[in-house]
Design an enzyme around this catalytic site. Sequence first.
Site, PDB file in Angstrom:
ATOM      1  N   TYR A  19      49.159  45.660  74.508  1.00  0.00           N
ATOM      2  CA  TYR A  19      50.440  46.332  74.660  1.00  0.00           C
ATOM      3  C   TYR A  19      50.480  47.074  75.991  1.00  0.00           C
ATOM      4  O   TYR A  19      51.484  47.058  76.700  1.00  0.00           O
ATOM      5  CB  TYR A  19      50.662  47.328  73.510  1.00  0.00           C
ATOM      6  N   ASN A  40      61.205  40.946  67.562  1.00  0.00           N
ATOM      7  CA  ASN A  40      61.190  39.562  68.036  1.00  0.00           C
ATOM      8  C   ASN A  40      61.604  38.609  66.911  1.00  0.00           C
ATOM      9  O   ASN A  40      60.814  38.335  66.011  1.00  0.00           O
ATOM     10  CB  ASN A  40      59.788  39.206  68.536  1.00  0.00           C
ATOM     11  N   CYS A  48      54.442  36.729  70.274  1.00  0.00           N
ATOM     12  CA  CYS A  48      54.049  38.139  70.190  1.00  0.00           C
ATOM     13  C   CYS A  48      52.693  38.291  69.508  1.00  0.00           C
ATOM     14  O   CYS A  48      52.039  39.323  69.647  1.00  0.00           O
ATOM     15  CB  CYS A  48      55.114  38.973  69.504  1.00  0.00           C
ATOM     16  N   HIS A  49      52.238  37.246  68.809  1.00  0.00           N
ATOM     17  CA  HIS A  49      50.921  37.308  68.167  1.00  0.00           C
ATOM     18  C   HIS A  49      49.788  37.362  69.193  1.00  0.00           C
ATOM     19  O   HIS A  49      48.673  37.701  68.845  1.00  0.00           O
ATOM     20  CB  HIS A  49      50.723  36.128  67.205  1.00  0.00           C
ATOM     21  N   GLU A  77      43.536  32.213  65.670  1.00  0.00           N
ATOM     22  CA  GLU A  77      42.393  31.342  65.419  1.00  0.00           C
ATOM     23  C   GLU A  77      42.758  29.883  65.680  1.00  0.00           C
ATOM     24  O   GLU A  77      41.950  29.121  66.199  1.00  0.00           O
ATOM     25  CB  GLU A  77      41.876  31.524  63.997  1.00  0.00           C
TER      26      GLU A  77
END
Length: 118
Positions: A19, A40, A48-49, A77
Amino acid sequence: MVRVHALLLLIPPGRVTTYGALSRALGSSPRAVGGALRANPYAPRVPCHRVVAADGALGGFKGEVDKNAVEKMALLEGEGVEFEEWRGGWRVKGWVMGEGVEGGAWAGWGEEVEKVEG
């Protein structure tokens, strides 16, 4: 919000940023960036992940810190990001506070920031 989303699209799959790094690139605050990410509507297409907390912990996803952590972790992952147990939760494997992994949180926006702002 458009500027935040534009920069998110530049983060390559398998990489994460923070961030703070995102807010510095935008000349904003980490809380403002978090607010834009929380709102979002295009997640995960606007990734955004790929934004984690300064300590490498997952942080929030889709406006929730714990509720959506499994989904955020699964997306990362799937892109090749590895995790380690840390303080009762998870963080990006090998994360060093203030340094990230392999030289830092991704901040490869370069000239793209100027294009987004212009």
